[in-house]
Design a protein around this motif. Structure first.
Motif, PDB file in Angstrom:
ATOM      1  N   GLU A 124       0.821  -1.216   0.000  1.00 57.63           N
ATOM      2  CA  GLU A 124       0.000   0.000   0.000  1.00 57.63           C
ATOM      3  C   GLU A 124       0.856   1.268   0.000  1.00 57.63           C
ATOM      4  N   ASP A 128       0.695   4.278  -2.566  1.00 59.01           N
ATOM      5  CA  ASP A 128       0.431   5.664  -2.153  1.00 59.01           C
ATOM      6  C   ASP A 128       1.488   6.605  -2.715  1.00 59.01           C
ATOM      7  N   GLU A 131       0.826   7.296  -6.121  1.00 57.28           N
ATOM      8  CA  GLU A 131      -0.565   7.711  -6.356  1.00 57.28           C
ATOM      9  C   GLU A 131      -1.290   6.744  -7.277  1.00 57.28           C
ATOM     10  N   HIS A 133      -4.135   3.758  -7.393  1.00 59.81           N
ATOM     11  CA  HIS A 133      -5.253   3.274  -6.585  1.00 59.81           C
ATOM     12  C   HIS A 133      -5.222   1.761  -6.539  1.00 59.81           C
ATOM     13  N   LYS A 135      -7.070  -1.643  -5.383  1.00 59.96           N
ATOM     14  CA  LYS A 135      -8.382  -2.163  -4.969  1.00 59.96           C
ATOM     15  C   LYS A 135      -8.328  -3.669  -4.783  1.00 59.96           C
ATOM     16  N   GLY A 169      -1.571   7.865 -10.835  1.00 56.57           N
ATOM     17  CA  GLY A 169      -3.008   8.000 -11.008  1.00 56.57           C
ATOM     18  C   GLY A 169      -3.689   6.756 -11.565  1.00 56.57           C
ATOM     19  N   ASP A 171      -4.652   2.483 -11.916  1.00 59.47           N
ATOM     20  CA  ASP A 171      -5.355   1.542 -11.044  1.00 59.47           C
ATOM     21  C   ASP A 171      -4.683   0.180 -11.040  1.00 59.47           C
ATOM     22  N   SER A 173      -5.593  -3.733  -9.276  1.00 57.23           N
ATOM     23  CA  SER A 173      -6.530  -4.464  -8.434  1.00 57.23           C
ATOM     24  C   SER A 173      -6.131  -5.921  -8.294  1.00 57.23           C
ATOM     25  N   ASP A 189      -3.523  -4.274 -13.886  1.00 54.34           N
ATOM     26  CA  ASP A 189      -3.107  -2.876 -13.785  1.00 54.34           C
ATOM     27  C   ASP A 189      -3.490  -2.124 -15.043  1.00 54.34           C
TER      28      ASP A 189
END
Ligand code: ADP
Length: 261
Positions: A124, A128, A131, A133, A135, A169, A171, A173, A189
Protein backbone atom coordinates in the motif's frame (compact mmCIF):
# COMPACT_ATOMS: atom_id res chain seq x y z
CA UNK A 1 26.82 -32.71 -32.59
CA UNK A 2 29.61 -34.85 -31.20
CA UNK A 3 30.99 -37.68 -33.40
CA UNK A 4 33.01 -40.66 -32.15
CA UNK A 5 34.55 -43.09 -34.65
CA UNK A 6 36.14 -46.56 -34.37
CA UNK A 7 37.49 -48.81 -37.13
CA UNK A 8 36.13 -52.34 -37.64
CA UNK A 9 38.99 -54.73 -38.30
CA UNK A 10 38.52 -58.49 -38.83
CA UNK A 11 40.70 -61.35 -37.44
CA UNK A 12 43.15 -61.03 -40.34
CA UNK A 13 43.63 -57.35 -39.62
CA UNK A 14 41.69 -56.21 -42.68
CA UNK A 15 39.70 -52.97 -42.55
CA UNK A 16 36.01 -53.74 -42.82
CA UNK A 17 34.67 -50.33 -42.15
CA UNK A 18 34.14 -47.88 -39.38
CA UNK A 19 31.55 -47.32 -36.70
CA UNK A 20 30.43 -43.76 -36.18
CA UNK A 21 28.49 -42.70 -33.10
CA UNK A 22 26.62 -39.42 -33.27
CA UNK A 23 25.67 -37.74 -30.03
CA UNK A 24 23.25 -34.88 -30.12
CA UNK A 25 24.68 -32.61 -27.44
CA UNK A 26 22.61 -29.57 -28.35
CA UNK A 27 20.67 -29.69 -25.12
CA UNK A 28 23.78 -30.07 -22.99
CA UNK A 29 25.43 -27.19 -24.82
CA UNK A 30 22.32 -25.04 -24.36
CA UNK A 31 22.32 -25.74 -20.61
CA UNK A 32 26.00 -24.92 -20.41
CA UNK A 33 25.42 -21.71 -22.38
CA UNK A 34 22.50 -20.75 -20.10
CA UNK A 35 24.67 -21.30 -17.05
CA UNK A 36 27.43 -19.12 -18.51
CA UNK A 37 24.95 -16.39 -19.49
CA UNK A 38 23.50 -16.47 -15.98
CA UNK A 39 26.90 -16.04 -14.32
CA UNK A 40 27.71 -13.18 -16.72
CA UNK A 41 24.34 -11.53 -16.01
CA UNK A 42 24.72 -11.84 -12.24
CA UNK A 43 28.22 -10.40 -12.38
CA UNK A 44 27.00 -7.49 -14.46
CA UNK A 45 24.02 -6.83 -12.17
CA UNK A 46 26.30 -6.82 -9.11
CA UNK A 47 28.95 -4.68 -10.76
CA UNK A 48 26.65 -1.80 -11.68
CA UNK A 49 25.60 -0.80 -8.13
CA UNK A 50 29.06 -1.47 -6.69
CA UNK A 51 30.71 0.79 -9.28
CA UNK A 52 28.25 3.51 -8.43
CA UNK A 53 28.65 3.13 -4.63
CA UNK A 54 32.41 3.25 -4.97
CA UNK A 55 32.40 6.20 -7.37
CA UNK A 56 30.11 8.35 -5.23
CA UNK A 57 32.00 7.50 -2.01
CA UNK A 58 35.29 8.51 -3.62
CA UNK A 59 33.81 11.74 -4.93
CA UNK A 60 32.50 12.55 -1.45
CA UNK A 61 35.93 11.95 0.08
CA UNK A 62 37.56 14.01 -2.65
CA UNK A 63 35.71 17.12 -1.48
CA UNK A 64 32.03 16.83 -2.45
CA UNK A 65 31.36 16.27 1.26
CA UNK A 66 31.83 20.04 1.84
CA UNK A 67 28.80 20.83 -0.33
CA UNK A 68 25.56 20.28 1.62
CA UNK A 69 23.36 19.63 -1.40
CA UNK A 70 25.81 17.32 -3.16
CA UNK A 71 26.48 15.41 0.04
CA UNK A 72 22.82 14.62 0.56
CA UNK A 73 22.27 13.73 -3.10
CA UNK A 74 25.26 11.37 -3.23
CA UNK A 75 24.46 9.66 0.06
CA UNK A 76 20.94 9.03 -1.20
CA UNK A 77 22.34 7.41 -4.33
CA UNK A 78 24.64 5.23 -2.23
CA UNK A 79 21.67 4.19 -0.07
CA UNK A 80 19.51 3.36 -3.11
CA UNK A 81 22.25 1.35 -4.77
CA UNK A 82 22.94 -0.66 -1.59
CA UNK A 83 19.22 -1.41 -1.32
CA UNK A 84 19.34 -2.65 -4.90
CA UNK A 85 22.24 -4.96 -4.03
CA UNK A 86 20.32 -6.26 -1.06
CA UNK A 87 17.19 -7.07 -3.12
CA UNK A 88 19.29 -8.67 -5.81
CA UNK A 89 21.08 -10.93 -3.34
CA UNK A 90 17.78 -11.79 -1.63
CA UNK A 91 16.19 -12.79 -4.96
CA UNK A 92 19.25 -14.75 -6.08
CA UNK A 93 19.26 -16.75 -2.85
CA UNK A 94 15.52 -17.37 -3.16
CA UNK A 95 15.90 -18.61 -6.76
CA UNK A 96 18.78 -20.84 -5.85
CA UNK A 97 16.72 -22.40 -3.02
CA UNK A 98 13.78 -22.98 -5.38
CA UNK A 99 16.02 -24.61 -7.97
CA UNK A 100 17.66 -27.06 -5.58
CA UNK A 101 16.66 -30.63 -6.31
CA UNK A 102 15.79 -31.39 -2.70
CA UNK A 103 13.61 -28.26 -2.45
CA UNK A 104 10.23 -28.89 -0.83
CA UNK A 105 7.28 -26.64 -0.24
CA UNK A 106 6.06 -26.22 3.29
CA UNK A 107 2.48 -27.36 2.70
CA UNK A 108 -0.22 -26.17 5.10
CA UNK A 109 -3.81 -24.99 5.00
CA UNK A 110 -3.91 -21.50 3.54
CA UNK A 111 -6.90 -19.17 3.76
CA UNK A 112 -6.38 -17.26 0.56
CA UNK A 113 -8.49 -14.21 1.37
CA UNK A 114 -6.69 -13.68 4.67
CA UNK A 115 -3.36 -14.20 2.96
CA UNK A 116 -4.07 -11.47 0.40
CA UNK A 117 -5.39 -9.13 3.10
CA UNK A 118 -2.06 -9.57 4.93
CA UNK A 119 -0.14 -8.53 1.84
CA UNK A 120 -2.05 -5.39 0.91
CA UNK A 121 -0.52 -3.23 3.70
CA UNK A 122 2.97 -4.28 2.51
CA UNK A 123 2.42 -2.79 -0.96
CA UNK A 124 0.00 0.00 0.00
CA UNK A 125 2.83 2.36 0.91
CA UNK A 126 4.40 1.87 -2.52
CA UNK A 127 1.01 2.47 -4.19
CA UNK A 128 0.43 5.66 -2.15
CA UNK A 129 3.85 7.00 -3.10
CA UNK A 130 3.03 6.53 -6.77
CA UNK A 131 -0.56 7.71 -6.36
CA UNK A 132 -1.81 4.43 -7.75
CA UNK A 133 -5.25 3.27 -6.58
CA UNK A 134 -5.12 -0.20 -5.12
CA UNK A 135 -8.38 -2.16 -4.97
CA UNK A 136 -9.22 -5.60 -3.63
CA UNK A 137 -12.11 -7.80 -4.72
CA UNK A 138 -12.07 -10.61 -2.22
CA UNK A 139 -15.68 -11.59 -1.69
CA UNK A 140 -15.41 -15.21 -0.62
CA UNK A 141 -12.76 -17.01 1.36
CA UNK A 142 -11.35 -20.35 0.32
CA UNK A 143 -8.92 -22.74 1.90
CA UNK A 144 -6.23 -24.42 -0.17
CA UNK A 145 -3.18 -26.56 0.53
CA UNK A 146 -0.02 -24.61 -0.21
CA UNK A 147 3.09 -22.91 1.04
CA UNK A 148 1.72 -19.70 2.47
CA UNK A 149 5.03 -17.77 2.72
CA UNK A 150 5.86 -18.55 -0.89
CA UNK A 151 2.37 -17.86 -2.21
CA UNK A 152 2.55 -14.51 -0.45
CA UNK A 153 5.79 -13.84 -2.30
CA UNK A 154 4.01 -14.56 -5.61
CA UNK A 155 1.25 -12.04 -4.92
CA UNK A 156 3.72 -9.45 -3.58
CA UNK A 157 5.86 -9.76 -6.73
CA UNK A 158 2.84 -9.41 -9.02
CA UNK A 159 1.43 -6.43 -7.11
CA UNK A 160 4.83 -4.72 -6.89
CA UNK A 161 5.24 -5.07 -10.65
CA UNK A 162 1.70 -3.87 -11.31
CA UNK A 163 2.38 -0.71 -9.27
CA UNK A 164 5.88 -0.20 -10.74
CA UNK A 165 4.72 -0.42 -14.33
CA UNK A 166 1.65 1.80 -13.88
CA UNK A 167 1.95 5.58 -14.21
CA UNK A 168 0.73 8.01 -11.56
CA UNK A 169 -3.01 8.00 -11.01
CA UNK A 170 -3.48 4.52 -12.47
CA UNK A 171 -5.36 1.54 -11.04
CA UNK A 172 -4.20 -1.79 -9.70
CA UNK A 173 -6.53 -4.46 -8.43
CA UNK A 174 -6.31 -7.92 -6.95
CA UNK A 175 -9.25 -10.32 -7.32
CA UNK A 176 -9.82 -13.75 -5.83
CA UNK A 177 -12.07 -16.23 -7.65
CA UNK A 178 -12.83 -19.79 -6.62
CA UNK A 179 -13.25 -22.47 -9.29
CA UNK A 180 -14.18 -26.11 -8.87
CA UNK A 181 -10.69 -27.52 -8.33
CA UNK A 182 -8.53 -24.43 -8.20
CA UNK A 183 -8.36 -20.83 -7.04
CA UNK A 184 -7.54 -17.91 -9.28
CA UNK A 185 -5.70 -14.80 -8.12
CA UNK A 186 -5.86 -12.04 -10.68
CA UNK A 187 -3.67 -8.92 -10.57
CA UNK A 188 -4.66 -6.24 -13.07
CA UNK A 189 -3.11 -2.88 -13.79
CA UNK A 190 -3.79 0.04 -16.11
CA UNK A 191 -0.10 0.51 -16.84
CA UNK A 192 2.38 0.48 -19.71
CA UNK A 193 1.59 -3.06 -20.85
CA UNK A 194 3.93 -5.67 -22.28
CA UNK A 195 4.50 -5.99 -26.05
CA UNK A 196 3.11 -9.30 -27.32
CA UNK A 197 6.50 -10.57 -28.53
CA UNK A 198 8.01 -10.08 -25.06
CA UNK A 199 5.32 -11.95 -23.12
CA UNK A 200 6.88 -15.42 -23.63
CA UNK A 201 10.22 -14.15 -22.30
CA UNK A 202 9.31 -12.14 -19.18
CA UNK A 203 9.62 -15.20 -16.92
CA UNK A 204 13.29 -15.64 -17.86
CA UNK A 205 15.87 -14.56 -15.31
CA UNK A 206 16.97 -10.95 -15.90
CA UNK A 207 14.72 -10.47 -18.94
CA UNK A 208 13.32 -6.95 -18.93
CA UNK A 209 11.29 -5.15 -21.56
CA UNK A 210 12.63 -1.77 -20.47
CA UNK A 211 15.89 -2.02 -18.54
CA UNK A 212 15.94 1.59 -17.35
CA UNK A 213 12.37 1.51 -16.05
CA UNK A 214 12.97 -1.75 -14.20
CA UNK A 215 16.18 -0.47 -12.56
CA UNK A 216 14.65 2.88 -11.60
CA UNK A 217 11.81 1.17 -9.83
CA UNK A 218 14.19 -1.09 -7.93
CA UNK A 219 13.44 -4.20 -10.00
CA UNK A 220 15.92 -7.08 -9.90
CA UNK A 221 14.72 -8.78 -13.10
CA UNK A 222 14.15 -11.97 -11.09
CA UNK A 223 10.64 -11.41 -9.67
CA UNK A 224 8.70 -13.26 -12.35
CA UNK A 225 11.23 -16.11 -12.53
CA UNK A 226 10.54 -16.63 -8.81
CA UNK A 227 6.76 -16.41 -9.38
CA UNK A 228 6.91 -19.08 -12.09
CA UNK A 229 8.96 -21.47 -9.94
CA UNK A 230 6.60 -21.19 -6.99
CA UNK A 231 3.41 -21.56 -9.06
CA UNK A 232 4.80 -24.60 -10.87
CA UNK A 233 5.96 -26.19 -7.61
CA UNK A 234 2.27 -26.02 -6.59
CA UNK A 235 1.31 -27.60 -9.97
CA UNK A 236 -0.47 -24.39 -10.89
CA UNK A 237 -0.26 -22.24 -13.99
CA UNK A 238 -0.10 -18.60 -15.06
CA UNK A 239 -1.87 -16.61 -17.78
CA UNK A 240 -0.83 -13.17 -18.99
CA UNK A 241 -2.85 -10.74 -21.06
CA UNK A 242 -1.58 -7.34 -22.03
CA UNK A 243 -2.19 -4.45 -24.36
CA UNK A 244 0.35 -1.76 -25.05
CA UNK A 245 -0.26 1.31 -22.84
CA UNK A 246 -3.55 -0.18 -21.66
CA UNK A 247 -2.42 -2.43 -18.90
CA UNK A 248 -1.62 -5.99 -17.98
CA UNK A 249 -3.44 -8.84 -16.27
CA UNK A 250 -1.66 -11.73 -14.57
CA UNK A 251 -3.83 -14.65 -13.48
CA UNK A 252 -2.41 -17.43 -11.39
CA UNK A 253 -4.28 -20.69 -10.84
CA UNK A 254 -3.42 -22.90 -7.88
CA UNK A 255 -5.05 -26.31 -7.28
CA UNK A 256 -6.99 -26.44 -4.01
CA UNK A 257 -5.51 -29.82 -3.12
CA UNK A 258 -1.76 -30.25 -3.25
CA UNK A 259 -0.57 -33.45 -4.92
CA UNK A 260 2.96 -34.76 -4.53
CA UNK A 261 4.52 -35.88 -7.79
P1 ADP B 1 11.67 -6.60 -12.72
O1 ADP B 1 12.42 -6.62 -11.45
O2 ADP B 1 12.45 -6.02 -13.86
O3 ADP B 1 10.30 -6.05 -12.59
P2 ADP B 1 10.35 -9.15 -13.21
O4 ADP B 1 10.94 -10.52 -13.40
O5 ADP B 1 9.42 -8.96 -12.08
O6 ADP B 1 11.59 -8.17 -13.14
O7 ADP B 1 9.63 -8.74 -14.56
C1 ADP B 1 10.31 -8.90 -15.81
C2 ADP B 1 9.89 -7.82 -16.80
O8 ADP B 1 8.51 -8.01 -17.18
C3 ADP B 1 9.94 -6.40 -16.25
O9 ADP B 1 11.23 -5.83 -16.36
C4 ADP B 1 8.92 -5.67 -17.11
O10 ADP B 1 9.51 -5.31 -18.34
C5 ADP B 1 7.88 -6.75 -17.40
N1 ADP B 1 6.69 -6.66 -16.50
C6 ADP B 1 6.43 -7.41 -15.42
N2 ADP B 1 5.24 -7.08 -14.87
C7 ADP B 1 4.73 -6.08 -15.63
C8 ADP B 1 3.51 -5.30 -15.60
N3 ADP B 1 2.57 -5.48 -14.65
N4 ADP B 1 3.34 -4.36 -16.57
C9 ADP B 1 4.27 -4.16 -17.53
N5 ADP B 1 5.43 -4.86 -17.62
C10 ADP B 1 5.66 -5.81 -16.69
Amino acid sequence: LEVLGAPIINESNVWKGVVLVFHDITELKNLEQMRKDFVANVSHELKTPITSIRGFSETLLDGAMQDDALREQFINIILKESQRLQSLIHDLLELSKLEKEEFQLNIENVYVKGMIEDIVPIVEHQADEKEVHLKQHLTEDVMIEGDSARLKQVVINLLTNAINYTPKGGDVSVTLTTHETEVEIMVTDSGVGIPEEDIPRIFERFYRVDKARSRNSGGTGLGLAIVKHIVEAHHGHIKVQSANQQGTTFRIFIPKKFTKH
